[in-house]
Write a protein that holds these residues in place. Structure first.
Motif, PDB file in Angstrom:
ATOM      1  N   TYR A  79    -144.709 -35.432 -61.471  1.00  0.00           N
ATOM      2  CA  TYR A  79    -144.628 -37.067 -61.827  1.00  0.00           C
ATOM      3  C   TYR A  79    -143.259 -37.636 -62.358  1.00  0.00           C
ATOM      4  O   TYR A  79    -142.861 -38.660 -61.970  1.00  0.00           O
ATOM      5  N   GLU A  80    -142.768 -36.967 -63.171  1.00  0.00           N
ATOM      6  CA  GLU A  80    -141.297 -37.223 -63.546  1.00  0.00           C
ATOM      7  C   GLU A  80    -140.456 -37.433 -62.185  1.00  0.00           C
ATOM      8  O   GLU A  80    -139.684 -38.444 -62.393  1.00  0.00           O
ATOM      9  N   PHE A  83    -141.741 -40.527 -60.216  1.00  0.00           N
ATOM     10  CA  PHE A  83    -142.014 -42.115 -60.753  1.00  0.00           C
ATOM     11  C   PHE A  83    -140.518 -42.469 -60.363  1.00  0.00           C
ATOM     12  O   PHE A  83    -140.265 -43.798 -60.576  1.00  0.00           O
ATOM     13  N   VAL A  84    -139.555 -41.621 -60.082  1.00  0.00           N
ATOM     14  CA  VAL A  84    -138.076 -42.096 -59.804  1.00  0.00           C
ATOM     15  C   VAL A  84    -137.815 -41.894 -58.475  1.00  0.00           C
ATOM     16  O   VAL A  84    -136.466 -42.293 -58.095  1.00  0.00           O
ATOM     17  N   ASP A  85    -138.615 -41.332 -57.675  1.00  0.00           N
ATOM     18  CA  ASP A  85    -138.056 -41.157 -56.264  1.00  0.00           C
ATOM     19  C   ASP A  85    -138.163 -42.376 -55.525  1.00  0.00           C
ATOM     20  O   ASP A  85    -138.874 -43.516 -55.838  1.00  0.00           O
ATOM     21  N   SER A  86    -136.912 -42.730 -54.786  1.00  0.00           N
ATOM     22  CA  SER A  86    -136.509 -43.864 -54.182  1.00  0.00           C
ATOM     23  C   SER A  86    -137.780 -44.582 -53.340  1.00  0.00           C
ATOM     24  O   SER A  86    -137.891 -45.757 -52.805  1.00  0.00           O
ATOM     25  N   ARG A  89    -141.824 -44.275 -55.713  1.00  0.00           N
ATOM     26  CA  ARG A  89    -142.043 -44.977 -56.997  1.00  0.00           C
ATOM     27  C   ARG A  89    -142.794 -46.134 -56.667  1.00  0.00           C
ATOM     28  O   ARG A  89    -143.511 -46.852 -57.582  1.00  0.00           O
ATOM     29  N   GLN A  90    -142.771 -46.755 -55.510  1.00  0.00           N
ATOM     30  CA  GLN A  90    -143.234 -48.108 -55.013  1.00  0.00           C
ATOM     31  C   GLN A  90    -144.699 -48.100 -55.103  1.00  0.00           C
ATOM     32  O   GLN A  90    -145.552 -49.323 -55.302  1.00  0.00           O
ATOM     33  N   PHE A  92    -146.690 -46.762 -57.543  1.00  0.00           N
ATOM     34  CA  PHE A  92    -147.196 -46.801 -58.889  1.00  0.00           C
ATOM     35  C   PHE A  92    -147.369 -47.948 -59.589  1.00  0.00           C
ATOM     36  O   PHE A  92    -146.167 -48.719 -59.741  1.00  0.00           O
ATOM     37  N   ILE A  95    -147.179 -46.398 -64.798  1.00  0.00           N
ATOM     38  CA  ILE A  95    -146.559 -44.739 -64.802  1.00  0.00           C
ATOM     39  C   ILE A  95    -146.934 -44.458 -65.966  1.00  0.00           C
ATOM     40  O   ILE A  95    -147.007 -43.239 -66.317  1.00  0.00           O
ATOM     41  N   ASN A 155    -145.038 -53.289 -56.600  1.00  0.00           N
ATOM     42  CA  ASN A 155    -143.831 -52.596 -56.260  1.00  0.00           C
ATOM     43  C   ASN A 155    -143.553 -52.168 -54.971  1.00  0.00           C
ATOM     44  O   ASN A 155    -142.446 -51.672 -54.553  1.00  0.00           O
ATOM     45  N   ARG A 236    -131.958 -40.083 -55.107  1.00  0.00           N
ATOM     46  CA  ARG A 236    -133.144 -39.456 -54.984  1.00  0.00           C
ATOM     47  C   ARG A 236    -133.929 -40.093 -53.674  1.00  0.00           C
ATOM     48  O   ARG A 236    -134.941 -40.729 -53.695  1.00  0.00           O
TER      49      ARG A 236
END
Length: 268
Positions: A79-80, A83-86, A89-90, A92, A95, A155, A236
């Motif tokens: 999940y770390e 949450f920051v994957d390009s 992340r949309q 979520f 987080i 998002n 990412r």
């Protein structure tokens, strides 16, 4: 890849004499001998009808890798990254929800339902109201409602609101999951790696029906550090996956795996 594994006769219905014999064969930690697997290896997925079912083999495997705490380390690492994957992340909305704990407990219970940690938490989990794109309120109370919330997250990229998970989303999800399993040492256990890739391959069809074909390729991706580094260097983003339709994506899957309809299940 096309060779079927042995059929597992050791589901929870196995007779008491077989279970006692297996328990007698294994010494405790002070005995200095590793607990033997009670079923033939490698472990393939055991099905009862159309549903996945745990076995004494999956219980053993969970103990071998360190139980729920080890799975939690893996899902936290996943999940770390997610949450920051390009792209991921949309999906979520929040987080700060206990995503890692819920996924780890779900996997653990699928491996050993005698410890229903996910079901117990599920019964007491508070319903959560989230605001979706367009200002609508939505109550998240189970997997299906959580997926609706993800598809309609505030998002989401403009023009994609409401779109369901696609093949590229599923491939990215699997790549990051297997990378996290590898990084946290769970793939050092070859038996777990073999089973877990098949396990994810089975359940990822909930997201997208063609995604199981790509489970093994997704696991191989993180075996090469050049791939993960290129991903990080590219902000990412997986350019070889994002937006690539099934026809083009199949070029990444060996023909033998495309033809293998038995994997990842036990032989009938």
């Amino acid at each position: 890849a096309g060779t079927a594994g042995p059929k597992c006769p050791f589901a929870f219905g196995a007779n008491a004499e077989e279970e006692a014999a297996t328990e007698d064969a294994a010494e405790d930690e002070d005995g200095g001998r590793a607990e033997p697997c009670p079923v033939p290896l490698p472990l393939r997925l055991h099905m009862e009808g159309r549903s996945h079912a745990a076995t004494r083999g999956t219980q053993w495997l969970l103990r071998q890798v360190g139980g729920y705490p080890a799975l939690l380390r893996m899902t936290q690492a996943f999940y770390e990254r997610a949450f920051v994957d390009s792209q991921l992340r949309q999906f979520f909305n929040d987080i700060h929800d206990p995503h890692p704990q819920r996924l780890a407990s779900w996997i653990a219970e699928k491996m050993d339902p005698t410890d229903p940690i996910w079901s117990i938490e599920r019964q007491t989990r508070p319903q959560k109201v989230v605001q979706l794109v367009g200002g609508y309120n939505h109550v998240v109370h189970d997997r299906s409602s959580a997926h609706v919330a993800a598809w309609n997250s505030v998002n989401r990229e403009a023009g994609k609101e409401g779109d369901h998970f696609k093949l590229d989303d599923s491939r990215i999800w699997m790549r990051l999951m297997f990378w996290s399993a590898r990084e946290q040492g769970l793939f050092d256990n070859e038996n777990f790696a073999y089973w877990f890739i098949g396990f994810i391959g089975h359940f990822v069809k909930i997201y997208e029906s063609t995604a199981p074909l790509f489970a093994r390729e997704s696991a191989r991706w993180s075996a090469d550090p050049a791939n993960t580094q290129a991903y990080l260097d590219n902000g990412r983003r997986m350019d070889d996956v994002c937006g690539v339709p099934l026809r083009g994506a199949l070029a990444d899957v060996p023909a033998s795996e495309q033809r293998d309809r038995a994997w990842p299940y036990e032989a009938l």
